[in-house]
Motif scaffolding. Structure first.
Motif, PDB file in Angstrom:
ATOM      1  N   LEU A 215      -6.929   1.279   0.094  1.00 18.34           N
ATOM      2  CA  LEU A 215      -6.759   2.310   0.910  1.00 18.34           C
ATOM      3  C   LEU A 215      -5.414   2.108   1.712  1.00 18.34           C
ATOM      4  CD1 LEU A 215     -10.405   3.088   1.949  1.00 18.34           C
ATOM      5  CD2 LEU A 215      -9.096   4.493   0.547  1.00 18.34           C
ATOM      6  N   ILE A 216      -5.082   0.967   2.006  1.00 17.40           N
ATOM      7  CA  ILE A 216      -3.890   0.665   2.767  1.00 17.40           C
ATOM      8  C   ILE A 216      -2.558   0.905   1.901  1.00 17.40           C
ATOM      9  CG2 ILE A 216      -2.568  -1.536   3.613  1.00 17.40           C
ATOM     10  CD1 ILE A 216      -5.261  -2.476   5.047  1.00 17.40           C
ATOM     11  N   ALA A 217      -2.782   0.445   0.568  1.00 15.12           N
ATOM     12  CA  ALA A 217      -1.589   0.570  -0.320  1.00 15.12           C
ATOM     13  C   ALA A 217      -1.393   2.017  -0.748  1.00 15.12           C
ATOM     14  CB  ALA A 217      -2.056  -0.061  -1.594  1.00 15.12           C
ATOM     15  N   ILE A 218      -2.592   2.835  -0.882  1.00 10.42           N
ATOM     16  CA  ILE A 218      -2.395   4.247  -0.811  1.00 10.42           C
ATOM     17  C   ILE A 218      -1.478   4.928   0.395  1.00 10.42           C
ATOM     18  CG2 ILE A 218      -3.682   6.444  -0.965  1.00 10.42           C
ATOM     19  CD1 ILE A 218      -5.706   5.040  -2.692  1.00 10.42           C
ATOM     20  N   SER A 219      -2.224   4.623   1.698  1.00  6.96           N
ATOM     21  CA  SER A 219      -1.463   5.093   2.748  1.00  6.96           C
ATOM     22  C   SER A 219      -0.060   4.663   2.759  1.00  6.96           C
ATOM     23  CB  SER A 219      -2.231   4.349   4.238  1.00  6.96           C
ATOM     24  OG  SER A 219      -3.510   4.750   4.033  1.00  6.96           O
ATOM     25  N   TYR A 220       0.242   3.414   2.514  1.00  4.14           N
ATOM     26  CA  TYR A 220       1.773   3.246   2.597  1.00  4.14           C
ATOM     27  C   TYR A 220       2.437   3.657   1.328  1.00  4.14           C
ATOM     28  CZ  TYR A 220       1.888   0.330   6.925  1.00  4.14           C
ATOM     29  OH  TYR A 220       1.875   0.242   8.134  1.00  4.14           O
ATOM     30  N   THR A 221       2.112   4.001   0.398  1.00  3.09           N
ATOM     31  CA  THR A 221       2.640   4.944  -0.653  1.00  3.09           C
ATOM     32  C   THR A 221       3.105   6.191  -0.337  1.00  3.09           C
ATOM     33  OG1 THR A 221       1.550   3.579  -2.391  1.00  3.09           O
ATOM     34  CG2 THR A 221       2.530   5.548  -2.798  1.00  3.09           C
ATOM     35  N   ILE A 222       2.105   6.736   0.394  1.00  2.40           N
ATOM     36  CA  ILE A 222       2.457   8.136   1.015  1.00  2.40           C
ATOM     37  C   ILE A 222       3.445   8.139   2.150  1.00  2.40           C
ATOM     38  CG2 ILE A 222       1.424  10.154   2.213  1.00  2.40           C
ATOM     39  CD1 ILE A 222      -1.127   9.341   0.805  1.00  2.40           C
ATOM     40  N   ILE A 223       3.096   6.987   2.906  1.00  2.00           N
ATOM     41  CA  ILE A 223       4.244   6.958   4.120  1.00  2.00           C
ATOM     42  C   ILE A 223       5.727   6.569   3.685  1.00  2.00           C
ATOM     43  CG2 ILE A 223       4.990   5.340   6.030  1.00  2.00           C
ATOM     44  CD1 ILE A 223       1.904   4.928   6.400  1.00  2.00           C
ATOM     45  N   LEU A 224       5.787   5.670   2.716  1.00  3.64           N
ATOM     46  CA  LEU A 224       7.018   5.381   2.175  1.00  3.64           C
ATOM     47  C   LEU A 224       7.758   6.625   1.737  1.00  3.64           C
ATOM     48  CD1 LEU A 224       6.692   1.603   0.934  1.00  3.64           C
ATOM     49  CD2 LEU A 224       7.714   2.406   3.038  1.00  3.64           C
ATOM     50  N   ASN A 225       7.105   7.415   0.826  1.00  2.15           N
ATOM     51  CA  ASN A 225       7.503   8.482   0.129  1.00  2.15           C
ATOM     52  C   ASN A 225       8.136   9.606   1.213  1.00  2.15           C
ATOM     53  OD1 ASN A 225       7.780  10.317  -2.113  1.00  2.15           O
ATOM     54  ND2 ASN A 225       5.997  11.487  -1.407  1.00  2.15           N
ATOM     55  N   ALA A 226       7.348   9.527   2.217  1.00  2.68           N
ATOM     56  CA  ALA A 226       7.711  10.540   3.423  1.00  2.68           C
ATOM     57  C   ALA A 226       8.982  10.104   4.080  1.00  2.68           C
ATOM     58  CB  ALA A 226       6.218  10.753   4.259  1.00  2.68           C
ATOM     59  N   VAL A 227       8.796   8.778   4.184  1.00  2.00           N
ATOM     60  CA  VAL A 227       9.978   8.364   4.934  1.00  2.00           C
ATOM     61  C   VAL A 227      11.345   8.448   4.080  1.00  2.00           C
ATOM     62  CG1 VAL A 227      11.175   6.073   5.898  1.00  2.00           C
ATOM     63  CG2 VAL A 227       8.774   6.376   6.227  1.00  2.00           C
ATOM     64  N   PHE A 228      11.272   8.133   2.879  1.00  2.00           N
ATOM     65  CA  PHE A 228      12.553   8.065   2.114  1.00  2.00           C
ATOM     66  C   PHE A 228      13.064   9.613   1.889  1.00  2.00           C
ATOM     67  CE2 PHE A 228      11.355   3.694   1.099  1.00  2.00           C
ATOM     68  CZ  PHE A 228      12.302   3.005   1.447  1.00  2.00           C
ATOM     69  N   ARG A 229      12.146  10.389   1.974  1.00  2.00           N
ATOM     70  CA  ARG A 229      12.529  11.964   2.044  1.00  2.00           C
ATOM     71  C   ARG A 229      13.157  12.476   3.153  1.00  2.00           C
ATOM     72  NH1 ARG A 229       7.146  14.672   0.192  1.00  2.00           N
ATOM     73  NH2 ARG A 229       8.531  16.620   0.611  1.00  2.00           N
ATOM     74  N   LEU A 230      13.347  11.560   4.243  1.00  2.00           N
ATOM     75  CA  LEU A 230      13.895  12.079   5.517  1.00  2.00           C
ATOM     76  C   LEU A 230      15.512  12.183   5.165  1.00  2.00           C
ATOM     77  CD1 LEU A 230      11.882   9.934   8.243  1.00  2.00           C
ATOM     78  CD2 LEU A 230      11.670  12.399   7.766  1.00  2.00           C
ATOM     79  N   SER A 231      16.188  13.062   5.877  1.00  2.00           N
ATOM     80  CA  SER A 231      17.592  13.080   5.464  1.00  2.00           C
ATOM     81  C   SER A 231      18.415  12.386   6.538  1.00  2.00           C
ATOM     82  CB  SER A 231      17.885  14.875   5.828  1.00  2.00           C
ATOM     83  OG  SER A 231      17.577  15.213   6.964  1.00  2.00           O
ATOM     84  N   ALA A 235      16.567   8.127  11.467  1.00  2.00           N
ATOM     85  CA  ALA A 235      15.148   8.619  11.485  1.00  2.00           C
ATOM     86  C   ALA A 235      14.323   7.900  10.355  1.00  2.00           C
ATOM     87  CB  ALA A 235      14.819  10.009  11.079  1.00  2.00           C
ATOM     88  N   ARG A 236      14.912   7.464   9.210  1.00  2.00           N
ATOM     89  CA  ARG A 236      14.427   6.486   8.209  1.00  2.00           C
ATOM     90  C   ARG A 236      14.259   4.978   8.766  1.00  2.00           C
ATOM     91  NH1 ARG A 236      17.299   8.867   4.252  1.00  2.00           N
ATOM     92  NH2 ARG A 236      19.031   7.716   4.391  1.00  2.00           N
ATOM     93  N   GLN A 237      15.275   4.605   9.385  1.00  2.00           N
ATOM     94  CA  GLN A 237      15.274   3.259   9.993  1.00  2.00           C
ATOM     95  C   GLN A 237      14.115   3.058  11.031  1.00  2.00           C
ATOM     96  OE1 GLN A 237      19.002   1.721  11.404  1.00  2.00           O
ATOM     97  NE2 GLN A 237      18.172  -0.149  11.924  1.00  2.00           N
ATOM     98  N   LYS A 238      14.065   4.260  11.868  1.00  2.00           N
ATOM     99  CA  LYS A 238      13.126   4.223  12.911  1.00  2.00           C
ATOM    100  C   LYS A 238      11.581   4.230  12.562  1.00  2.00           C
ATOM    101  CE  LYS A 238      11.812   6.601  17.342  1.00  2.00           C
ATOM    102  NZ  LYS A 238      11.919   7.583  18.104  1.00  2.00           N
TER     103      LYS A 238
END
Length: 315
Positions: A215-231, A235-238
């Motif tokens: 579940l942690i791996a799934i959460s961070y997969t979604i999190i990283l996907n959202a982070v790298f879509r930031l323009s 904001a990505r670094q933060k």
């Protein structure tokens, strides 16, 4: 039909051998463990104090962190004091009830740690993927329910182990070739069938640690996907910075755990004293390093620690 006397079922005590093969180095081996334990006590107590007195740290992430600090104190205090008493003073005896108590809190706090890391991953998921709804999703009532759920789940999956051991007759040796009591190690001293213990000992990590990690791996997969879509690069670094300390703690907890499991299952050529040393470092080092990681990586805590130990803060 074979019969067992009452003392077979209820041995008065066990003998913890310590670290076989390194007896003449016991005094010196205990020194780093003592230093690590003092670091764990000091670091986690400072962390708990800061979170308790600083209203700015009364946020879900820091409340989960305070729960992690308390659990780490339980974990290290369950193992290290007895280890030091054994290595320094030759206090190898542990009562049967003391052995069961140590075993329960060892496995209970490990299950707690895993569940808390999952809760913290969920906190980061909400904070990054739904920042505008963060305060409405993770309310105080929700936090209390999550914490209660963590405690109840950990208790319910570990407490049966006590009864699984109490039902066994110990009519062979009462010598444990380790520095502490753990479920399967104690079960193997029995002269009865321990199939249930083995299967339950296999099922519990699957129900807790492995499922939490998935579940942690799934959460961070979604999190990283959202982070790298930031323009915005800023904001990505933060966003990545807010997850950095948590990822470090996750790696410190799960990596040695799985290495230890693989070494015990497949490392037949690994010396026994190496496995025992590694097992002790696994329960001693993460509680000492977690406060340091969060103190260095988390700006809010770092600033409060600097203020606490500055001349102005001391006065």
């Amino acid at each position: 039909m074979a019969t067992f006397n009452l003392s077979s079922y209820n041995p008065s005590s066990f003998t913890l051998v310590g670290i076989p093969g390194l007896e003449k180095f016991h005094i010196w081996i205990a020194i780093p463990f003592c230093v690590i334990y003092l670091m764990a006590i000091a670091g986690n107590c400072v962390l708990l104090y800061l979170i308790a007195v600083e209203r700015s740290l009364h946020e879900p992430m820091f409340l989960f962190l305070s729960m992690l600090a308390q659990t780490d104190l339980i974990l290290s205090s369950t193992i290290v004091p007895k280890l030091l008493s054994n290595l320094w003073f030759g206090d190898k005896k542990i009562t049967f009830s003391g052995c069961l108590t140590q075993m329960f809190f060892l496995h209970f706090s490990s299950a707690m740690d895993s569940a808390i890391l999952l809760a913290m991953a969920y906190d980061r998921y909400v904070a990054i993927c739904s920042p505008l709804r963060y305060t409405t999703i993770l309310t105080n009532q929700v936090i209390i329910k999550i914490m209660a759920g963590i405690i109840i789940r950990s208790f319910c999956v570990i407490f049966p182990v006590v009864f699984l051991l109490k039902r066994l007759p110990f009519c062979r040796t009462h010598i444990i070739p380790h520095t502490y009591c753990e479920h399967i190690g104690v079960s193997r001293l029995s002269c009865a069938d321990i199939s249930i213990n083995i299967w339950y000992g296999f099922a519990v990590p699957l129900m807790t640690v492995v499922s939490d990690l998935v579940l942690i791996a799934i959460s961070y997969t979604i999190i990283l996907n959202a982070v790298f879509r930031l323009s915005s690069p800023g904001a990505r670094q933060k966003a990545l910075g807010t997850c950095g300390s948590h990822i470090c703690v996750i790696l410190m907890f799960y990596t040695p755990a799985f290495f230890s499991i693989l070494a015990h299952r497949f490392g037949y050529n690994v010396p026994r004293h190496v496995l025992i040393l590694f097992a002790n470092f696994y329960v001693a080092i993460p509680p000492a390093l977690n406060p340091i990681v969060y103190g260095v990586k988390t700006k809010q805590i770092r600033d409060k620690i600097l203020l606490l130990f500055s001349p102005e803060g001391i006065r």
